[in-house]
Design an enzyme around this catalytic site. Structure first.
Site, PDB file in Angstrom:
ATOM      1  N   HIS A 391       0.956  -1.258   0.029  1.00 44.66           N
ATOM      2  CA  HIS A 391       0.137  -0.082  -0.042  1.00 44.66           C
ATOM      3  C   HIS A 391       0.907   1.208   0.279  1.00 44.66           C
ATOM      4  O   HIS A 391       0.603   1.877  -1.013  1.00 44.66           O
ATOM      5  CB  HIS A 391      -0.976  -0.021   1.127  1.00 44.66           C
ATOM      6  N   GLU A 392       1.999   1.455   1.019  1.00 44.09           N
ATOM      7  CA  GLU A 392       2.537   2.696   1.134  1.00 44.09           C
ATOM      8  C   GLU A 392       3.590   2.621  -0.123  1.00 44.09           C
ATOM      9  O   GLU A 392       3.861   3.776  -0.466  1.00 44.09           O
ATOM     10  CB  GLU A 392       3.366   2.620   2.491  1.00 44.09           C
ATOM     11  N   HIS A 395       1.648   4.341  -2.755  1.00 43.40           N
ATOM     12  CA  HIS A 395       1.660   5.884  -2.729  1.00 43.40           C
ATOM     13  C   HIS A 395       2.918   6.520  -3.034  1.00 43.40           C
ATOM     14  O   HIS A 395       2.929   7.487  -3.918  1.00 43.40           O
ATOM     15  CB  HIS A 395       1.517   6.083  -1.203  1.00 43.40           C
ATOM     16  N   HIS A 398       3.795   6.312  -7.244  1.00 40.93           N
ATOM     17  CA  HIS A 398       2.617   7.335  -7.550  1.00 40.93           C
ATOM     18  C   HIS A 398       3.373   8.651  -7.409  1.00 40.93           C
ATOM     19  O   HIS A 398       3.660   9.272  -8.404  1.00 40.93           O
ATOM     20  CB  HIS A 398       1.350   7.268  -6.800  1.00 40.93           C
TER      21      HIS A 398
END
Length: 601
Positions: A391-392, A395, A398
């Site tokens: 998940h991190e 981020h 991205h």
């Protein structure tokens, strides 16, 4: 008796498991030098006040603004990373306070800019851009500011609104003080028969208890306490609505909903699409309730049975290096370039992996335009930690793509897009883990995990969004909402969402009263849109072509260079249509099929 395992100090953590903050500033003295430079150059931006109707002056201001803001953010990121790695280190708490305090001063210095731009006509801005070619870079940036023009008041009226801003935030502050400081909960008995004081923190543990009496007691104690304060909380809730409706009318919006969505050019139809599409597919949630009731062996399923797992907890012990490998395998469909960036992050020190004494809890992704991304973890060898890593890093990659592709002014992405890349990675990881896990108990656990994720993120948050919409609309139509009426609306929504099999206990009628997100109007629907977009992207990535993956990477590279709806649509996901939400429901149904099949075998 075994030796008590003590938490390591920061110095005892191996350097390969720490983020490389030294890459930003090798010494704190260098940070101080840059801070002094910021203090010297930032006030010069104020010299442009009253001069922005000249193309050359406007361009010079914007270029300098980018330079100064870039430096400020770089300093702030270093300070908060250092502060979070050991909150007991007073030196770094001091520099965090120092840059935070200066942030308020910097905001005051540049506060003249937007009002001065808004005094101009759109045609005047276009002429300035035509006359000064360098301003073409800032065309969309200025367009976004001009979009606010119909909703900005006169200078005196803006001053008046600013002066009462503290008063308008009073309902949220009152709610926070009541629920965090003044409200106390009864004593209940835990699974071992010990008396324990219920708190908001441990409620989430008790409501998942395998002992039905424990979770029932926790449920009744929590919501019974909120019911004693129902008139106070109803007043704070409706006062918050009144304030938001007042501000939306004052700023010439057609509704409170429009005032929340329009600044990011999100059509109000997107919000209605979320509520309507989920309402049309509630039979999937009803099926989930029926399956849960059967697997728990219950004659009646109550609201306090929702969070207990139908699957026994599986024992996972995933070392960090193994977790990294699992992420790499799961993210292979994104292509070699994406994997190379992921591996660069691991190798170059993006990640602060393990807990240490004084380290901030939780997880996040950070960084500034000129730094590499940074990820804070507190990895403890659980499968959820692998999901958090994916998940991190979603981020962070991205941000990596957007910062490499976009100029500073368009490198950040808005909240509507912020959770999409990270959740896409989670979906890819869960798909990989479920398909490749050989141990039946673990596979069942993983299937149930994703089911619960969709139930709580998509169905539950949509119910919250519908409650917000109903209560705002009623108040905009001049209705007064008592605590009894709020409870009735919320009760009816629970009956609709969970279906005939669910016994909708009276206690749940008060759940609206404990949701802090309701004090950030029309916020929660973005959890739903973010998950739906991510689920659609993950299916496109897994089942599409190389061209589809490149379109997704186009989303990652776009930053804030266009409005969020357009960025997502260009990448292949149109949030103005029901399809992304229907795709998510389809995945939910697939997981229910898997669960029933696994259990029956």
């Amino acid at each position: 008796m075994g030796e008590v395992k003590k938490l390591k100090t920061r110095g005892e953590i191996e350097s390969k498991y720490k983020w490389n903050v030294e890459k930003m500033y090798a010494t704190d003295e260098l940070w101080e030098e840059d801070f002094k430079r910021l203090q010297k150059i930032a006030p010069k931006l104020g010299e442009f006040k009253g001069k922005l109707n000249n193309g050359k002056a406007l361009l010079e201001y914007l270029n300098r603004y980018v330079e100064v803001s870039n430096l400020y953010e770089y300093l702030a990121v270093y300070a908060h990373l250092r502060g979070d790695e050991d909150t007991a280190n007073s030196k770094y708490q001091v520099i965090k306070d120092k840059i935070s305090t200066y942030g308020a001063e910097y905001s005051a210095i540049v506060s003249f800019f937007v009002p001065e731009i808004l005094k101009m006509e759109e045609s005047q801005i276009k002429n300035l851009i035509d006359e000064e070619p360098g301003l073409k870079l800032y065309d969309f940036f200025l367009e976004q500011i001009m979009e606010k023009k119909p909703h900005v008041l006169s200078e005196e009226e803006e001053k008046l609104l600013a002066a009462v801003s503290d008063c308008l935030s009073a309902p949220r502050n009152i709610f926070g003080m009541l629920t965090n400081a003044d409200m106390t909960f009864p004593i209940i008995k835990d699974e071992d028969g010990n008396e324990v004081e219920l708190t908001e923190g441990n409620y989430s543990v008790f409501i998942r208890s395998k002992n039905r009496e424990v979770r029932k007691a926790a449920f009744e104690a929590l919501f019974g306490t909120y019911e004693r304060f129902k008139n106070t909380v109803a007043t704070s809730y409706t006062s918050s609505h009144k304030n938001f409706i007042f501000k939306s009318k004052t700023r010439n919006y057609n509704s409170a909903l429009e005032s929340s969505l329009k600044p990011d050019k999100i059509p109000v139809g997107v919000y209605h699409n979320v509520v309507n599409t989920i309402n049309k597919n509630l039979t999937s949630l009803h099926r989930y309730v029926d399956i849960k009731k059967r697997l728990l062996g219950l004659d009646e399923i109550h609201m306090y049975d929702l969070y207990v797992s139908v699957i026994d907890d599986a024992e996972f012990n995933v070392e960090y290096e193994e977790g990294v490998e699992l992420c790499e395998k799961a993210l292979e469909p994104l292509g070699q370039e994406y994997l190379d960036i992921f591996r660069e992050g691991i190798k170059e020190g993006w990640i602060d992996v393990y807990e240490n004494k004084g380290k901030r809890g939780g997880a996040y992704s950070s960084g500034s335009y000129n730094s590499m991304p940074y990820v804070l973890l507190n990895y403890s060898n659980q499968v959820n930690d692998v999901s958090t890593l994916a998940h991190e890093m979603g981020h962070s990659i991205h941000s990596y793509y957007s910062r490499k592709t976009q100029p500073y002014i368009y490198a950040d992405y808005v909240l509507f897009c912020a959770e999409v890349a990270s959740t896409t990675n989670e979906c890819l990881l869960m798909d990989y883990l479920i398909k490749n896990e050989k141990d039946k108990a673990k596979r069942l656990f993983l299937i149930n995990q994703q089911l619960e994720g969709i139930r709580t993120t998509v169905f539950r948050q949509t119910m919250f969004a519908e409650f917000e919409l109903l209560t705002h609309e009623k108040m905009e139509q001049g209705e007064s909402l008592s605590s009894e009426e709020l409870c009735r609306i919320y009760h009816d929504l629970n009956v609709k969402y969970f279906g005939e099999s669910m016994v909708v206990d009276k206690g749940i009628d008060m759940e609206w009263s404990r949701i802090p997100h309701f004090y950030r109007d029309f916020y929660v629907y973005q959890y739903v849109t973010g998950f739906a977009a991510a689920n659609s992207f993950s299916q496109i990535i897994l089942n599409g072509t190389e061209g589809d993956v490149e379109r997704y990477k186009g989303f990652l590279k776009a930053g804030g260079s266009d409005y969020p709806i357009n960025i997502l649509k260009d990448a292949g996901v149109d949030m103005t249509t029901p399809k992304p939400l229907e795709d998510t429901i389809r995945r939910f149904d697939e997981l229910l099929d898997m669960l029933e099949k696994e259990i029956s075998e």
